[in-house]
Structures are given as C-alpha cells and as structure tokens.
Design a protein around this motif. Structure first.
Motif, PDB file in Angstrom:
ATOM      1  N   CYS A 105      21.219  -9.919  24.044  1.00  0.00           N
ATOM      2  CA  CYS A 105      21.347 -11.570  24.601  1.00  0.00           C
ATOM      3  C   CYS A 105      22.443 -11.469  25.995  1.00  0.00           C
ATOM      4  O   CYS A 105      22.424 -12.279  26.769  1.00  0.00           O
ATOM      5  CB  CYS A 105      21.817 -12.373  23.587  1.00  0.00           C
ATOM      6  SG  CYS A 105      20.485 -12.658  22.329  1.00  0.00           S
ATOM      7  N   CYS A 106      23.352 -10.768  25.713  1.00  0.00           N
ATOM      8  CA  CYS A 106      24.442 -10.736  26.751  1.00  0.00           C
ATOM      9  C   CYS A 106      23.936 -10.288  28.187  1.00  0.00           C
ATOM     10  O   CYS A 106      24.367 -10.864  29.196  1.00  0.00           O
ATOM     11  CB  CYS A 106      25.331  -9.602  26.580  1.00  0.00           C
ATOM     12  SG  CYS A 106      26.748 -10.034  25.339  1.00  0.00           S
ATOM     13  N   ARG A 107      22.676  -9.652  28.036  1.00  0.00           N
ATOM     14  CA  ARG A 107      22.058  -9.267  29.477  1.00  0.00           C
ATOM     15  C   ARG A 107      20.830 -10.349  29.837  1.00  0.00           C
ATOM     16  O   ARG A 107      20.126 -10.275  30.663  1.00  0.00           O
ATOM     17  CB  ARG A 107      21.452  -7.888  29.384  1.00  0.00           C
ATOM     18  CG  ARG A 107      22.663  -7.018  29.307  1.00  0.00           C
ATOM     19  CD  ARG A 107      21.975  -5.542  29.225  1.00  0.00           C
ATOM     20  NE  ARG A 107      21.174  -5.223  28.044  1.00  0.00           N
ATOM     21  CZ  ARG A 107      21.651  -4.863  26.926  1.00  0.00           C
ATOM     22  NH1 ARG A 107      22.974  -4.641  26.539  1.00  0.00           N
ATOM     23  NH2 ARG A 107      20.777  -4.497  25.910  1.00  0.00           N
ATOM     24  N   HIS A 108      20.814 -11.164  28.925  1.00  0.00           N
ATOM     25  CA  HIS A 108      19.566 -12.111  28.988  1.00  0.00           C
ATOM     26  C   HIS A 108      19.768 -13.354  29.917  1.00  0.00           C
ATOM     27  O   HIS A 108      21.198 -13.534  30.027  1.00  0.00           O
ATOM     28  CB  HIS A 108      19.186 -12.921  27.430  1.00  0.00           C
ATOM     29  CG  HIS A 108      17.812 -13.407  27.546  1.00  0.00           C
ATOM     30  ND1 HIS A 108      17.541 -14.605  27.667  1.00  0.00           N
ATOM     31  CD2 HIS A 108      16.619 -12.763  27.182  1.00  0.00           C
ATOM     32  CE1 HIS A 108      16.324 -14.984  27.426  1.00  0.00           C
ATOM     33  NE2 HIS A 108      15.738 -13.945  26.972  1.00  0.00           N
ATOM     34  N   HIS A 109      18.690 -14.095  30.638  1.00  0.00           N
ATOM     35  CA  HIS A 109      19.090 -15.044  31.656  1.00  0.00           C
ATOM     36  C   HIS A 109      19.688 -16.240  30.878  1.00  0.00           C
ATOM     37  O   HIS A 109      20.316 -17.237  31.607  1.00  0.00           O
ATOM     38  CB  HIS A 109      18.148 -15.263  32.278  1.00  0.00           C
ATOM     39  CG  HIS A 109      16.788 -15.471  31.817  1.00  0.00           C
ATOM     40  ND1 HIS A 109      15.891 -14.909  31.153  1.00  0.00           N
ATOM     41  CD2 HIS A 109      16.528 -17.072  31.739  1.00  0.00           C
ATOM     42  CE1 HIS A 109      15.006 -15.716  30.776  1.00  0.00           C
ATOM     43  NE2 HIS A 109      15.214 -16.854  30.987  1.00  0.00           N
ATOM     44  N   THR A 110      19.351 -16.564  29.546  1.00  0.00           N
ATOM     45  CA  THR A 110      20.046 -17.584  28.912  1.00  0.00           C
ATOM     46  C   THR A 110      20.620 -16.959  27.636  1.00  0.00           C
ATOM     47  O   THR A 110      19.959 -17.092  26.445  1.00  0.00           O
ATOM     48  CB  THR A 110      18.873 -18.413  28.600  1.00  0.00           C
ATOM     49  OG1 THR A 110      17.809 -17.795  27.943  1.00  0.00           O
ATOM     50  CG2 THR A 110      18.396 -19.266  29.886  1.00  0.00           C
ATOM     51  N   PRO A 111      21.954 -16.584  27.618  1.00  0.00           N
ATOM     52  CA  PRO A 111      22.372 -15.921  26.607  1.00  0.00           C
ATOM     53  C   PRO A 111      22.495 -16.734  25.297  1.00  0.00           C
ATOM     54  O   PRO A 111      22.459 -16.190  24.090  1.00  0.00           O
ATOM     55  CB  PRO A 111      23.650 -15.303  27.055  1.00  0.00           C
ATOM     56  CG  PRO A 111      24.032 -16.128  28.438  1.00  0.00           C
ATOM     57  CD  PRO A 111      22.873 -16.712  28.763  1.00  0.00           C
ATOM     58  N   LEU A 112      22.918 -18.119  25.800  1.00  0.00           N
ATOM     59  CA  LEU A 112      23.305 -18.755  24.275  1.00  0.00           C
ATOM     60  C   LEU A 112      22.174 -19.124  23.423  1.00  0.00           C
ATOM     61  O   LEU A 112      21.866 -18.708  22.203  1.00  0.00           O
ATOM     62  CB  LEU A 112      23.941 -20.058  24.850  1.00  0.00           C
ATOM     63  CG  LEU A 112      24.605 -20.959  23.487  1.00  0.00           C
ATOM     64  CD1 LEU A 112      25.458 -20.216  22.791  1.00  0.00           C
ATOM     65  CD2 LEU A 112      25.177 -22.045  23.916  1.00  0.00           C
ATOM     66  N   PRO A 113      20.897 -19.704  24.274  1.00  0.00           N
ATOM     67  CA  PRO A 113      19.870 -19.908  23.169  1.00  0.00           C
ATOM     68  C   PRO A 113      19.240 -18.412  22.524  1.00  0.00           C
ATOM     69  O   PRO A 113      18.662 -18.436  21.632  1.00  0.00           O
ATOM     70  CB  PRO A 113      18.723 -20.230  24.246  1.00  0.00           C
ATOM     71  CG  PRO A 113      19.626 -20.900  25.263  1.00  0.00           C
ATOM     72  CD  PRO A 113      20.809 -20.130  25.446  1.00  0.00           C
TER      73      PRO A 113
END
Length: 71
Positions: free
Chosen positions: A29-37
């Motif tokens: 998720c840290c590398r995801h474009h929307t980390p919080l969701p």
C-alpha cells in the motif's frame, strides 16, 4: 516465529498470523497511488480472515470479531 509452546496459546498464534499477513499488504500500500484506502482494505480483509479463524474454534472469540460493518 513465535516462541510459544505448541500445545497452548493458539489465540496468540492466530493474532500473530494475522499481523504477519497484514505486513506485506501494508508495504504494498505504501507504493499504491491511494495508500490510505489500500491500507484500510488490507486491514479489513486481514481482520475478516482473522475473525473467520476465530469463529472456527471453540474458544472465546476476540472482542472485535463480534462487531459488524464499520464498527
């Protein structure tokens, strides 16, 4: 690995397994474009799996597993 006796502490093993399952998903998720969701989805997915495991045994379930939805 947890240093717990093999014939007891199964509830702690289930908790540790859930946290171990969460760690790589949060890293992704840290590398995801929307980390919080992404992190929220990872947490709820892992928690749902943990609660499924908790209700599969004849011991008292973890208190959060009795809640539903956003709770």
């Amino acid at each position: 690995p947890l240093l717990l006796p093999q014939n007891a502490f199964a509830h702690l093993r289930r908790q540790a397994a859930a946290l171990d399952a969460l760690r790589p998903r949060l890293n992704a998720c840290c590398r995801h474009h929307t980390p919080l969701p992404c992190a929220r989805r990872a947490w709820t997915d892992v928690l749902d799996g943990f609660c499924t495991d908790e209700f599969g045994v004849k011991t008292r379930q973890f208190h959060c597993c009795r809640r539903h939805g956003p709770a």
